[in-house]
Write a protein that holds these residues in place. Structure first.
Motif, mmCIF file in Angstrom:
data_model
loop_
_atom_site.group_PDB
_atom_site.id
_atom_site.type_symbol
_atom_site.label_atom_id
_atom_site.label_comp_id
_atom_site.label_asym_id
_atom_site.label_seq_id
_atom_site.Cartn_x
_atom_site.Cartn_y
_atom_site.Cartn_z
ATOM 1 N N ALA A 102 2.111 25.799 7.365
ATOM 2 C CA ALA A 102 2.824 25.558 6.106
ATOM 3 C C ALA A 102 1.974 24.855 5.064
ATOM 4 C CB ALA A 102 4.098 24.758 6.386
ATOM 5 N N LEU A 103 1.120 23.924 5.497
ATOM 6 C CA LEU A 103 0.273 23.176 4.567
ATOM 7 C C LEU A 103 -1.135 23.058 5.140
ATOM 8 C CD1 LEU A 103 2.377 20.117 3.267
ATOM 9 C CD2 LEU A 103 1.607 22.097 1.952
ATOM 10 N N LEU A 116 1.612 16.409 1.841
ATOM 11 C CA LEU A 116 2.830 16.146 2.600
ATOM 12 C C LEU A 116 3.786 15.242 1.833
ATOM 13 C CD1 LEU A 116 1.236 15.681 6.125
ATOM 14 C CD2 LEU A 116 2.944 17.410 5.527
ATOM 15 N N LEU A 117 3.236 14.265 1.125
ATOM 16 C CA LEU A 117 4.083 13.345 0.371
ATOM 17 C C LEU A 117 4.776 14.021 -0.805
ATOM 18 C CD1 LEU A 117 1.791 10.183 0.430
ATOM 19 C CD2 LEU A 117 4.015 10.449 1.564
ATOM 20 N N ALA A 118 4.309 15.196 -1.171
ATOM 21 C CA ALA A 118 4.972 15.959 -2.231
ATOM 22 C C ALA A 118 6.208 16.688 -1.708
ATOM 23 C CB ALA A 118 3.991 16.964 -2.846
ATOM 24 N N THR A 119 6.440 16.625 -0.396
ATOM 25 C CA THR A 119 7.634 17.217 0.214
ATOM 26 C C THR A 119 8.570 16.080 0.616
ATOM 27 O OG1 THR A 119 6.820 17.197 2.495
ATOM 28 C CG2 THR A 119 6.170 19.062 1.116
ATOM 29 N N PRO A 120 9.843 16.387 0.898
ATOM 30 C CA PRO A 120 10.778 15.320 1.274
ATOM 31 C C PRO A 120 10.323 14.581 2.524
ATOM 32 C CG PRO A 120 11.960 17.328 0.701
ATOM 33 C CD PRO A 120 10.510 17.701 0.758
ATOM 34 N N ALA A 121 10.472 13.252 2.517
ATOM 35 C CA ALA A 121 10.097 12.436 3.672
ATOM 36 C C ALA A 121 10.882 12.872 4.893
ATOM 37 C CB ALA A 121 10.343 10.958 3.374
ATOM 38 N N GLY A 143 5.122 6.215 2.512
ATOM 39 C CA GLY A 143 5.983 7.093 1.737
ATOM 40 C C GLY A 143 7.354 7.292 2.349
ATOM 41 N N GLY A 144 7.661 6.522 3.380
ATOM 42 C CA GLY A 144 8.996 6.589 3.972
ATOM 43 C C GLY A 144 9.146 7.578 5.106
ATOM 44 N N TRP A 145 8.050 8.127 5.605
ATOM 45 C CA TRP A 145 8.120 9.085 6.700
ATOM 46 C C TRP A 145 8.249 8.370 8.037
ATOM 47 C CZ3 TRP A 145 6.485 14.589 6.660
ATOM 48 C CH2 TRP A 145 6.469 15.122 5.359
#
Length: 248
Positions: A102-103, A116-121, A143-145
């Motif tokens: 995916a990335l 990855l941080l550009a996607t929802p946590a 980033g809250g992941w």
């Protein structure tokens, strides 16, 4: 005609080595010669198996070795788990685990973290080397992941530097751990081979060890390595440098 000896820190039969050799054609003698050995943590692999069975949102691989180990043990992500890779080589290897990566980052943890941080946590499992840099996990946690790292293997230097490295003109280190292994084994003791690394993380390792003659490949791919080396190992230029012939 004199040919430069280019050594890569991967097995000689490795696809990456073969592609660099083909790209350099008659311009250099290209060989693969590992300088590390892999220690696998079977208990950690089983832990990774259990965590993947729980279905984290993301599986992130930061080296080609990780997906190969997972595949060899039959440890596969669920179809709903998206897979991200730090760079092109890791992405190719991750194809053993999923039909779609995916990335794909640009070869370093910081670049992949930004994507990855550009996607929802969400939740992410990062299996890999025990000695992997924590930059990716730290950035995602900030980033809250929900992040879990699992050290499934470690790369340790060989007991002795392979003798062929004493004749190298250029060394291509394909990971920071291999730069460190080369240094600890004395690859630059009494010799002055140039060093090509695949990205900024390995370059930082080399600089930190005081290795001066460093080039970063144009891209972290076989063609990128070849494009970086070709002007330097051109047989005419190499002949002028007074280097000795090398045989495959």
């Amino acid at each position: 005609m004199s040919l430069a000896l280019v050594l890569l820190t991967r097995p000689h039969a490795d696809r990456f080595v073969a592609e660099v050799s083909a790209a350099l054609a008659d311009a250099a003698c290209v060989r693969g010669e590992p300088v590390t050995r892999t220690i696998i943590d079977e208990a950690a692999l089983e832990h990774a198996r259990r965590r993947l069975a729980e279905g984290p949102a993301w599986l992130v691989v930061t080296s080609p070795r990780t997906p190969r180990l997972l595949f060899e043990r039959g440890i596969l992500p669920k179809p709903e788990t998206r897979v991200a890779a730090v760079g092109a080589a890791s992405a190719r290897a991750a194809g053993m685990l999923t039909e779609h990566v995916a990335l794909v980052g640009e070869g370093d943890a910081e670049a992949l973290a930004q994507k990855l941080l550009a996607t929802p946590a969400s939740s992410v499992l990062i299996p890999g080397s025990v000695s992997s840099r924590p930059a990716l996990a730290q950035a995602l946690r900030s980033g809250g992941w929900r992040v879990e790292t699992v050290g499934i293997y470690d790369s340790l230097p060989l007991a002795k530097l392979p003798s062929v490295y004493r004749r190298a003109d250029w060394i291509v280190a394909t990971a920071g751990s291999r730069v460190a292994a080369l240094h600890s084994l004395g690859a630059w003791d009494g010799a002055h081979p140039g060093l090509v690394v695949l990205g900024a993380p390995s370059a930082r390792v080399a600089h930190g060890l005081g290795i001066a003659d460093i080039l970063c490949a144009r891209t972290p791919t076989p063609q990128g390595v070849a494009d970086t080396l070709l002007p330097l190992v051109n047989p005419v230029n190499h002949l002028r440098s007074g280097r000795k012939d090398h045989e495959q």
